[in-house]
Each structure stands twice: as C-alpha cells, then as structure tokens.
Write a protein that holds these residues in place. Structure first.
Motif, mmCIF file in Angstrom:
data_model
loop_
_atom_site.group_PDB
_atom_site.id
_atom_site.type_symbol
_atom_site.label_atom_id
_atom_site.label_comp_id
_atom_site.label_asym_id
_atom_site.label_seq_id
_atom_site.Cartn_x
_atom_site.Cartn_y
_atom_site.Cartn_z
ATOM 1 N N GLN A 136 0.825 -1.207 0.000
ATOM 2 C CA GLN A 136 0.000 0.000 0.000
ATOM 3 C C GLN A 136 0.860 1.259 0.000
ATOM 4 O O GLN A 136 1.809 1.386 0.772
ATOM 5 N N LEU A 137 0.473 2.182 -0.850
ATOM 6 C CA LEU A 137 1.080 3.503 -0.907
ATOM 7 C C LEU A 137 0.174 4.440 -0.107
ATOM 8 O O LEU A 137 -1.047 4.305 -0.143
ATOM 9 N N GLU A 138 0.770 5.368 0.620
ATOM 10 C CA GLU A 138 -0.022 6.301 1.422
ATOM 11 C C GLU A 138 0.102 7.711 0.851
ATOM 12 O O GLU A 138 1.200 8.165 0.534
ATOM 13 N N VAL A 139 -1.036 8.366 0.732
ATOM 14 C CA VAL A 139 -1.104 9.756 0.301
ATOM 15 C C VAL A 139 -1.607 10.555 1.489
ATOM 16 O O VAL A 139 -2.729 10.349 1.957
ATOM 17 N N GLY A 140 -0.769 11.441 2.009
ATOM 18 C CA GLY A 140 -1.176 12.330 3.089
ATOM 19 C C GLY A 140 -1.605 13.659 2.501
ATOM 20 O O GLY A 140 -0.897 14.232 1.678
ATOM 21 N N LEU A 141 -2.763 14.137 2.903
ATOM 22 C CA LEU A 141 -3.318 15.396 2.383
ATOM 23 C C LEU A 141 -3.293 16.452 3.474
ATOM 24 O O LEU A 141 -3.839 16.238 4.559
ATOM 25 N N ASN A 142 -2.693 17.578 3.181
ATOM 26 C CA ASN A 142 -2.617 18.670 4.145
ATOM 27 C C ASN A 142 -3.650 19.722 3.761
ATOM 28 O O ASN A 142 -3.363 20.655 3.024
ATOM 29 N N ILE A 143 -4.856 19.512 4.240
ATOM 30 C CA ILE A 143 -5.965 20.433 3.996
ATOM 31 C C ILE A 143 -6.903 20.310 5.182
ATOM 32 O O ILE A 143 -7.139 19.218 5.697
ATOM 33 N N LYS A 144 -7.426 21.427 5.634
ATOM 34 C CA LYS A 144 -8.209 21.437 6.870
ATOM 35 C C LYS A 144 -9.505 20.643 6.785
ATOM 36 O O LYS A 144 -9.905 19.989 7.734
ATOM 37 N N GLU A 148 -16.618 13.904 4.121
ATOM 38 C CA GLU A 148 -16.431 12.536 4.602
ATOM 39 C C GLU A 148 -16.507 11.554 3.457
ATOM 40 O O GLU A 148 -17.328 11.704 2.551
ATOM 41 N N ASP A 149 -15.628 10.556 3.525
ATOM 42 C CA ASP A 149 -15.627 9.505 2.514
ATOM 43 C C ASP A 149 -14.956 8.277 3.124
ATOM 44 O O ASP A 149 -13.987 8.420 3.869
ATOM 45 N N PRO A 150 -15.446 7.086 2.815
ATOM 46 C CA PRO A 150 -14.847 5.881 3.389
ATOM 47 C C PRO A 150 -13.365 5.682 3.049
ATOM 48 O O PRO A 150 -12.630 5.081 3.823
ATOM 49 N N ARG A 151 -12.918 6.210 1.917
ATOM 50 C CA ARG A 151 -11.504 6.080 1.534
ATOM 51 C C ARG A 151 -10.601 7.009 2.334
ATOM 52 O O ARG A 151 -9.401 6.778 2.436
ATOM 53 N N LEU A 152 -11.167 8.046 2.868
ATOM 54 C CA LEU A 152 -10.425 9.136 3.486
ATOM 55 C C LEU A 152 -10.384 8.939 4.998
ATOM 56 O O LEU A 152 -11.421 8.859 5.646
ATOM 57 N N LYS A 153 -9.183 8.856 5.559
ATOM 58 C CA LYS A 153 -9.052 8.726 7.005
ATOM 59 C C LYS A 153 -8.597 10.067 7.584
ATOM 60 O O LYS A 153 -7.522 10.566 7.257
ATOM 61 N N PHE A 163 -5.402 14.359 6.562
ATOM 62 C CA PHE A 163 -6.083 13.178 6.050
ATOM 63 C C PHE A 163 -5.071 12.268 5.373
ATOM 64 O O PHE A 163 -4.014 12.722 4.927
ATOM 65 N N LYS A 164 -5.430 10.987 5.282
ATOM 66 C CA LYS A 164 -4.607 10.084 4.489
ATOM 67 C C LYS A 164 -5.503 9.110 3.743
ATOM 68 O O LYS A 164 -6.630 8.822 4.148
ATOM 69 N N VAL A 165 -4.961 8.640 2.632
ATOM 70 C CA VAL A 165 -5.629 7.672 1.776
ATOM 71 C C VAL A 165 -4.592 6.607 1.444
ATOM 72 O O VAL A 165 -3.444 6.935 1.149
ATOM 73 N N ASP A 174 -7.921 8.223 -9.097
ATOM 74 C CA ASP A 174 -9.140 8.576 -9.820
ATOM 75 C C ASP A 174 -9.503 10.047 -9.613
ATOM 76 O O ASP A 174 -8.800 10.786 -8.906
ATOM 77 N N ALA A 175 -10.584 10.468 -10.234
ATOM 78 C CA ALA A 175 -11.015 11.875 -10.179
ATOM 79 C C ALA A 175 -11.257 12.339 -8.751
ATOM 80 O O ALA A 175 -10.945 13.475 -8.402
ATOM 81 N N GLN A 176 -11.806 11.471 -7.916
ATOM 82 C CA GLN A 176 -12.082 11.851 -6.530
ATOM 83 C C GLN A 176 -10.787 12.169 -5.784
ATOM 84 O O GLN A 176 -10.658 13.222 -5.159
ATOM 85 N N LEU A 177 -9.810 11.263 -5.843
ATOM 86 C CA LEU A 177 -8.533 11.482 -5.175
ATOM 87 C C LEU A 177 -7.831 12.707 -5.744
ATOM 88 O O LEU A 177 -7.309 13.540 -4.994
ATOM 89 N N LEU A 178 -7.835 12.832 -7.059
ATOM 90 C CA LEU A 178 -7.183 13.990 -7.683
ATOM 91 C C LEU A 178 -7.877 15.289 -7.292
ATOM 92 O O LEU A 178 -7.229 16.336 -7.158
ATOM 93 N N GLY A 179 -9.187 15.254 -7.073
ATOM 94 C CA GLY A 179 -9.907 16.430 -6.586
ATOM 95 C C GLY A 179 -9.451 16.833 -5.196
ATOM 96 O O GLY A 179 -9.284 18.019 -4.896
ATOM 97 N N TRP A 180 -9.254 15.850 -4.329
ATOM 98 C CA TRP A 180 -8.754 16.139 -2.975
ATOM 99 C C TRP A 180 -7.346 16.731 -3.037
ATOM 100 O O TRP A 180 -7.031 17.687 -2.326
ATOM 101 N N ILE A 181 -6.504 16.154 -3.892
ATOM 102 C CA ILE A 181 -5.136 16.664 -4.034
ATOM 103 C C ILE A 181 -5.157 18.084 -4.585
ATOM 104 O O ILE A 181 -4.428 18.959 -4.109
#
Length: 189
Positions: A136-144, A148-153, A163-165, A174-181
């Motif tokens: 598993q690769l981890e993507v950490g998102l630095n945004i306040k 909510e989404d089940p993929r997003l911790k 947050f991390k995914v 996918d588009a959802q993850l790229l939108g968060w990024i």
C-alpha cells in the motif's frame, strides 16, 4: 514561493510562543533528554510539551542542525523514488508516478524528499506520498477540511497531514482522489 528559511524561522517563533519557552530553553531540554534518535526526541517533545508532530520535528531538526533531507541529499528526483520503491515495494512505484504526473498538471511546486516519503509543497506542504507497506502507498493530504468519505481517514490534530488515503493499485488514482489533491494544492498556495 515563501523562502523556506523564513518559514522555519516563523515556525520556531510560533513554537516559542506556544510553549512559553525560548529556543535556548528548548535546546537545553533536547540536549539534556539523554535521547539520541530523531523519532525519540520528537515523541518526547510531543509527550512532555504537548507539541504537534510538525513543530516537534522542525524543532529537533533545528537544534540538531539537520534538514530532514539528508537521506536524499545529492540525489535526483528519479534516484530518490528509486530508493523508496525497492524490493517488494517496487510494485507501488507506478502509483506514485501516476500521482506525480497528475500533480504536475496543477502548477508549480517543489519536491522535498524525506527518508520514507516525498513531501510536495508550494508555500506549505500540500501532499506527502510514500510506501506505507509492501502493498500500500499512502497519500497524506494537508488540507483542513474535506467531505467525509470511506476512503479518506481523518488524522488527529498535530499530525503532518490532516487526512490520508491508502492505495494499492494505479486504478485508485481517480477523479475523486485527484480532486482532494487539487484542493490541498490550492489551499497551499
């Protein structure tokens, strides 16, 4: 882009204000702790002074006069990624490459390679990418805030990211993850 040295100086001033201790006092706490490993010192500061991870990490680097990038010093971006994705983790490299390709479309940013991940930043870090496990690769998102989404911790306050995914396949870029990024990228501007 904000000068990184100025950003660190501002963070250190904020640490002094939040802890009520001067840098000299904080340096003495670190030097008198009897601890030698970076991670142990960070944990000690978080526990004893209630510091967040980012503040504790920056303070230890400042006191020890390191930049947190020594593992990547003198290496190209490709060589850094080659070092992160070796052995069993090599299967995760295409996911990182796919993410990076999409992030590059957002605009200018800088890469700050660390020992176990790469931090991508504008005026501040917006995303961290690295192998979490062999599968598993981890993507950490630095945004306040993100919806909510089940993929997003969501992570507790004081962490390096909010947050991390976790990803295990390129199809999850996918588009959802790229939108968060993209939201994190814009917030870091």
């Amino acid at each position: 882009m904000t000068d990184l040295k100025q950003a660190v100086a501002t963070q250190l001033a904020n640490i002094e204000q939040r802890t009520g201790k001067s840098l000299s006092e904080l340096t003495q706490i670190i030097n008198n702790s009897g601890l030698s490993k970076h991670g142990e010192l960070v944990t000690m500061l978080k526990t004893s002074l209630g510091m967040g991870h980012g503040d504790a990490n920056t303070l230890v680097h400042s006191v020890r006069q390191t930049d947190g990038q020594s593992a990547a010093e003198g290496l190209s971006d490709v060589e850094v990624l080659d070092g992160l994705y070796i052995g069993a983790k090599a299967v995760l490299r295409p996911i990182h490459d796919a993410l990076l390709l999409e992030i590059q479309k957002l605009g200018e940013f800088e890469a700050a390679p660390k020992k176990t991940y790469v931090s991508y930043r504008r005026n501040k870090q917006f995303v961290m990418i690295g192998p979490a496990t062999n599968s598993q690769l981890e993507v950490g998102l630095n945004i306040k805030q993100l919806p909510e989404d089940p993929r997003l911790k969501a992570l507790p306050a004081g962490q390096m990211c909010n947050f991390k995914v976790r990803l295990s396949d390129v199809s999850e870029v996918d588009a959802q993850l790229l939108g968060w990024i993209k939201a994190a990228f814009l917030a870091a501007g």
